[in-house]
Write a protein that holds these residues in place. Structure first.
Motif, PDB file in Angstrom:
ATOM      1  N   HIS A  91       0.779  -1.027  -0.011  1.00 57.21           N
ATOM      2  CA  HIS A  91       0.138  -0.022  -0.018  1.00 57.21           C
ATOM      3  C   HIS A  91       1.193   1.246  -0.052  1.00 57.21           C
ATOM      4  N   ILE A  92       0.356   2.150  -0.859  1.00 52.51           N
ATOM      5  CA  ILE A  92       1.154   3.521  -0.883  1.00 52.51           C
ATOM      6  C   ILE A  92       0.184   4.739  -0.483  1.00 52.51           C
ATOM      7  N   ASP A  93       0.614   5.383   0.535  1.00 53.21           N
ATOM      8  CA  ASP A  93      -0.116   6.672   0.935  1.00 53.21           C
ATOM      9  C   ASP A  93       0.550   7.624   0.375  1.00 53.21           C
ATOM     10  N   MET A  94      -0.335   8.537  -0.564  1.00 55.19           N
ATOM     11  CA  MET A  94       0.304   9.570  -1.188  1.00 55.19           C
ATOM     12  C   MET A  94      -0.242  11.059  -0.505  1.00 55.19           C
ATOM     13  N   PHE A 116       4.400  -1.331   3.208  1.00 52.24           N
ATOM     14  CA  PHE A 116       3.835   0.056   3.132  1.00 52.24           C
ATOM     15  C   PHE A 116       4.963   1.035   2.368  1.00 52.24           C
ATOM     16  N   VAL A 117       4.510   2.041   1.909  1.00 57.54           N
ATOM     17  CA  VAL A 117       5.354   3.010   1.394  1.00 57.54           C
ATOM     18  C   VAL A 117       4.775   4.337   1.290  1.00 57.54           C
ATOM     19  N   GLU A 118       5.250   5.301   1.714  1.00 55.42           N
ATOM     20  CA  GLU A 118       4.530   6.854   1.741  1.00 55.42           C
ATOM     21  C   GLU A 118       5.267   7.553   0.581  1.00 55.42           C
ATOM     22  N   ALA A 119       4.399   8.287  -0.182  1.00 57.16           N
ATOM     23  CA  ALA A 119       4.920   9.047  -1.210  1.00 57.16           C
ATOM     24  C   ALA A 119       4.171  10.111  -1.572  1.00 57.16           C
ATOM     25  N   PRO A 120       4.139  11.156  -0.271  1.00 57.00           N
ATOM     26  CA  PRO A 120       3.370  12.261  -0.576  1.00 57.00           C
ATOM     27  C   PRO A 120       3.943  13.272  -1.829  1.00 57.00           C
ATOM     28  N   VAL A 121       3.143  14.216  -2.368  1.00 55.17           N
ATOM     29  CA  VAL A 121       3.567  14.785  -3.807  1.00 55.17           C
ATOM     30  C   VAL A 121       3.752  16.222  -3.686  1.00 55.17           C
ATOM     31  N   THR A 122       4.352  16.628  -4.610  1.00 55.18           N
ATOM     32  CA  THR A 122       4.323  18.189  -4.719  1.00 55.18           C
ATOM     33  C   THR A 122       4.103  18.369  -6.256  1.00 55.18           C
ATOM     34  N   GLY A 123       3.560  19.435  -6.608  1.00 60.73           N
ATOM     35  CA  GLY A 123       2.922  19.563  -8.170  1.00 60.73           C
ATOM     36  C   GLY A 123       1.467  19.246  -7.834  1.00 60.73           C
ATOM     37  N   SER A 124       0.716  20.351  -8.654  1.00 62.51           N
ATOM     38  CA  SER A 124      -0.694  20.494  -8.218  1.00 62.51           C
ATOM     39  C   SER A 124      -1.617  19.774  -9.493  1.00 62.51           C
ATOM     40  N   LYS A 125      -2.834  20.047  -9.743  1.00 70.48           N
ATOM     41  CA  LYS A 125      -3.735  19.367 -10.487  1.00 70.48           C
ATOM     42  C   LYS A 125      -3.091  19.250 -11.794  1.00 70.48           C
ATOM     43  N   GLU A 132       3.396  14.526 -13.561  1.00 70.60           N
ATOM     44  CA  GLU A 132       4.769  15.173 -13.517  1.00 70.60           C
ATOM     45  C   GLU A 132       5.033  15.761 -12.004  1.00 70.60           C
ATOM     46  N   LEU A 133       4.211  15.004 -11.286  1.00 72.06           N
ATOM     47  CA  LEU A 133       4.829  15.211  -9.479  1.00 72.06           C
ATOM     48  C   LEU A 133       5.943  15.055  -9.422  1.00 72.06           C
ATOM     49  N   VAL A 134       6.338  15.472  -8.079  1.00 75.30           N
ATOM     50  CA  VAL A 134       7.441  15.003  -7.458  1.00 75.30           C
ATOM     51  C   VAL A 134       6.977  14.441  -6.240  1.00 75.30           C
ATOM     52  N   LEU A 135       7.658  13.340  -6.059  1.00 84.47           N
ATOM     53  CA  LEU A 135       7.403  12.358  -4.887  1.00 84.47           C
ATOM     54  C   LEU A 135       8.483  12.396  -3.647  1.00 84.47           C
ATOM     55  N   MET A 136       8.088  12.478  -2.450  1.00 87.50           N
ATOM     56  CA  MET A 136       8.931  12.334  -1.261  1.00 87.50           C
ATOM     57  C   MET A 136       8.808  11.127  -0.840  1.00 87.50           C
ATOM     58  N   ALA A 137       9.366  10.173  -1.189  1.00 85.45           N
ATOM     59  CA  ALA A 137       9.230   8.816  -0.589  1.00 85.45           C
ATOM     60  C   ALA A 137       9.646   8.416   0.708  1.00 85.45           C
ATOM     61  N   LYS A 152       6.251   5.715 -11.267  1.00 87.47           N
ATOM     62  CA  LYS A 152       6.839   6.361 -12.527  1.00 87.47           C
ATOM     63  C   LYS A 152       6.020   6.729 -13.482  1.00 87.47           C
ATOM     64  N   PRO A 153       4.722   6.429 -13.791  1.00 85.43           N
ATOM     65  CA  PRO A 153       3.923   7.144 -14.578  1.00 85.43           C
ATOM     66  C   PRO A 153       3.301   8.281 -13.990  1.00 85.43           C
ATOM     67  N   LEU A 154       3.439   8.503 -12.746  1.00 84.32           N
ATOM     68  CA  LEU A 154       2.659   9.637 -12.050  1.00 84.32           C
ATOM     69  C   LEU A 154       3.748  10.888 -11.777  1.00 84.32           C
ATOM     70  N   SER A 155       5.016  10.651 -12.060  1.00 86.48           N
ATOM     71  CA  SER A 155       6.101  11.594 -11.641  1.00 86.48           C
ATOM     72  C   SER A 155       7.115  11.783 -12.582  1.00 86.48           C
ATOM     73  N   LYS A 156       7.811  12.858 -12.343  1.00 86.64           N
ATOM     74  CA  LYS A 156       9.080  13.339 -13.039  1.00 86.64           C
ATOM     75  C   LYS A 156      10.136  12.883 -12.025  1.00 86.64           C
ATOM     76  N   LYS A 157       9.847  12.757 -10.942  1.00 88.83           N
ATOM     77  CA  LYS A 157      10.850  12.616  -9.853  1.00 88.83           C
ATOM     78  C   LYS A 157      10.877  11.815  -8.573  1.00 88.83           C
ATOM     79  N   ILE A 158      11.302  11.297  -8.290  1.00 88.35           N
ATOM     80  CA  ILE A 158      10.913  10.510  -6.918  1.00 88.35           C
ATOM     81  C   ILE A 158      12.364  10.504  -6.037  1.00 88.35           C
TER      82      ILE A 158
END
Ligand code: NAP
Length: 293
Positions: A91-94, A116-125, A132-137, A152-158
């Motif tokens: 499960h990944i909570d974003m 479990f992995v956490e991956a909150p994001v920056t980047g908006s709608k 092209e979100l940036v994930l802080m995993a 990867k399909p959700l983000s430009k940088k992890i």
């Protein structure tokens, strides 16, 4: 790893789901309020009636909800993710939540035999819709590596931040920095306007100064036009600032500026601005300065 369960079809979740469908994943979605899955169903998603059902057949599941309370309800509550998740699924909570809740969730999943992995994001709608979100995993690095095909399909940088809770903390650092900078911009704009500077000229100079940033570019024009269409709601930014202030108190880190910004968001909420974009905070500053509308 082809089956993904996705919970929370809000501003961010809806765009993220389209990215996952576009990348070929079999998607089962859940949203508390019915009706929000319609477009995704047309694109091939299946709708589940409960969070448990959404994850019961998935290798990976994702929550993109509102706040810590909603995440606890959907994951730990009756008919929740934890009831349905399979052993060895991840499960990944974003959602943007606090580090403590993240650690608690992480423990609960491991106790169930899941990961479990956490991956909150920056980047908006728009970034969510464009992948092209940036994930802080955060979490175990090997668990993150296993779910990279889904992220990867959700983000430009992890960026891997460390153990569970570090991603959440980084997200609060990001948002308190952003909110403080924007509040300073709102004050500068209000001072300039009250003194008779043309708002377009103020923005033109700032956009060519050392202060120029993607954020200013995105929000500056909208503020000039008083276009507060919601990309990132004021209620969520207010939540993030409150979480940051709470964490800072716990760690005995004085944050005088962020504490004032926290109070300003309270005023904004009392003026009914919750559901607008967070840049509507400028209206509070303008009102205090008695700037004519
Ligand atoms: P949103 O549009 O408000 O969507 C929130 C989602 O959570 C909706 O699907 C909502 O369901 C669901 N939800 C809320 N409370 C719930 C509960 N008690 N039980 C079940 N479901 C519940 O928010 P968003 O803009 O997509 O943001 C999602 C998260 O990402 C937030 O934590 C936000 O801080 C963070 N974030 C947002 C942005 C942005 O620019 N928008 C950027 C970075 C991070 P309903 O449809 O039933 O209300």
């Amino acid at each position: 790893m082809k089956k993904v369960g996705f919970l929370g079809l809000g501003i961010m979740g809806a765009g993220m789901c389209k990215r996952l469908l576009g990348a070929g994943f079999h998607l089962t979605v859940y949203n508390r309020t019915p009706g929000k899955a319609r477009e995704l169903i047309e694109l091939g998603a299946i709708e589940a009636k409960t969070p448990a059902e959404a994850v019961s057949n998935s290798d990976v599941s994702i929550t993109m909800l509102g706040d810590p309370a909603s995440v606890k309800e959907v994951i730990l509550g009756k008919g929740g993710v934890l009831e349905g998740i399979r052993k060895e699924a991840t499960h990944i909570d974003m959602t943007t939540i606090d580090p403590n809740t993240t650690r608690r969730l992480s423990n609960a999943f491991y106790q169930k035999g899941a990961y479990f992995v956490e991956a909150p994001v920056t980047g908006s709608k728009l970034a969510a819709a464009a992948g092209e979100l940036v994930l802080m995993a955060g979490g175990e690095e090997k668990d993150l590596e296993r779910v990279l095909p889904v992220l990867k399909p959700l983000s430009k940088k992890i960026v891997y931040m460390g153990e569970a809770g570090k991603g959440a903390l980084m997200k609060l650092v990001n948002n308190l920095s952003m909110a403080g900078a924007m509040e300073a911009f709102f004050e500068g704009m209000t001072l300039g306007r009250k003194a008779g500077l043309a708002p377009e000229k103020i923005l033109e100079v700032l956009n060519h100064s050392a202060l120029a940033s993607p954020l200013l570019k995105m929000k500056g024009e909208a503020v000039l036009k008083k276009n507060f269409e919601t990309h990132f709601s004021l209620k969520h930014m207010a939540k993030d600032i409150r979480l940051a202030v709470t964490e800072a108190r716990r760690l005995e880190v004085p944050m005088p500026v962020t504490s004032v910004v926290d109070g300003l968001f309270d005023i904004a909420k009392s003026q009914g601005l919750d559901e607008l974009d967070f840049s509507a905070l400028v209206q509070v500053v303008e009102k205090m300065a008695q700037l004519p509308e």
